[in-house]
Design a protein around this motif. Sequence first.
Motif, PDB file in Angstrom:
ATOM      1  N   GLU A 202       1.107  -1.171  -0.042  1.00 29.57           N
ATOM      2  CA  GLU A 202       0.129   0.215  -0.344  1.00 29.57           C
ATOM      3  C   GLU A 202       1.108   0.502  -0.106  1.00 29.57           C
ATOM      4  OE1 GLU A 202      -3.392   1.459  -0.406  1.00 29.57           O
ATOM      5  OE2 GLU A 202      -3.600  -0.571  -0.322  1.00 29.57           O
ATOM      6  N   ASP A 203       2.302   1.193   0.595  1.00 31.85           N
ATOM      7  CA  ASP A 203       2.829   2.338   1.119  1.00 31.85           C
ATOM      8  C   ASP A 203       3.398   2.979  -0.975  1.00 31.85           C
ATOM      9  OD1 ASP A 203       2.922   2.793   3.203  1.00 31.85           O
ATOM     10  OD2 ASP A 203       3.970   1.830   3.997  1.00 31.85           O
ATOM     11  N   LYS A 205       2.269   2.232  -3.634  1.00 35.01           N
ATOM     12  CA  LYS A 205       1.106   2.045  -4.327  1.00 35.01           C
ATOM     13  C   LYS A 205       1.020   3.774  -4.338  1.00 35.01           C
ATOM     14  CE  LYS A 205      -1.605  -2.034  -4.040  1.00 35.01           C
ATOM     15  NZ  LYS A 205      -2.587  -2.381  -3.756  1.00 35.01           N
ATOM     16  N   ASN A 206       0.321   4.185  -3.035  1.00 31.36           N
ATOM     17  CA  ASN A 206       0.662   5.549  -2.733  1.00 31.36           C
ATOM     18  C   ASN A 206       1.832   6.390  -3.308  1.00 31.36           C
ATOM     19  OD1 ASN A 206      -1.705   4.863  -1.145  1.00 31.36           O
ATOM     20  ND2 ASN A 206      -0.599   5.073   0.459  1.00 31.36           N
ATOM     21  N   ARG A 209       1.047   6.615  -7.014  1.00 30.23           N
ATOM     22  CA  ARG A 209      -0.229   6.849  -7.567  1.00 30.23           C
ATOM     23  C   ARG A 209       0.156   8.599  -8.344  1.00 30.23           C
ATOM     24  NH1 ARG A 209      -2.973   4.035  -2.863  1.00 30.23           N
ATOM     25  NH2 ARG A 209      -4.235   2.510  -4.206  1.00 30.23           N
TER      26      ARG A 209
END
Length: 247
Positions: A202-203, A205-206, A209
């Motif tokens: 998730e980190d 991806k963030n 983005r």
Amino acid sequence: MKLKVYADRMSQPSRAVLIFCKVNRIDFEEVRVDISKRQHLTPEFKEINPMRKLPAIVDGRFKLFESHAILIYLACVFPGVADHWYPADLFKRAKINSVLDWHHSNLRHGAAEYVKNTTLAPVLGLPLDPQAAAEAEKVLFSSLSKIESVWLKGSGRFLLGGNQPSIADLSLVCELMQLEVLDEKDCSRILCPYKKVQQWMEDTKNATRPHFDEVHQILFKAKVKLQKVRSMSTNSENLKTKLASKM
């Protein structure tokens, strides 16, 4: 001449290279090569990459294939690429190289073979192979365990204790994103035990983005299509069972 990136967005390493170029504002032309249509096997593409694999790049007269080599080249050659992707510090570079080398014979082997032999083989015109899937699953679980216990053992948010992503983070997370096409329960069964891996994904991806999501749109669409196929197959089997019970 503008950099050319030959890629199929259904290919995990292709996505990593495309995201890297977009995040770092590298001026490039995406040349789409459809693996499902065997476009990577054409004589024309063999001139770009004699191994007939994706991704590949052409930068002027220079041709290069293998995603890790491409990512290293892009990080070193193009100005404006932030140091954290592939640090000038040789010790940090060596550590990143060690993760990338490990990736090919461990995580990539486990994830790619498992997805292929449980889900994607029919799309590629190949038979499903339960035995190969079982063997790949063992490698996949072992790889996820190693990522948590070795590469993510520190307090940093990314591999090797960093607070910003490197090309290793991007490459490995794009690999794991292929699990999205699995049955939802199967994907959860594989990833849920590894909380650090989930947070790290998730980190990453963030940090990349909106380009990460845009490049993965093709994978999300494939996921929806495969879910519909599985649903139709389940409904068909249920109907056959009901009809058989009435006979």
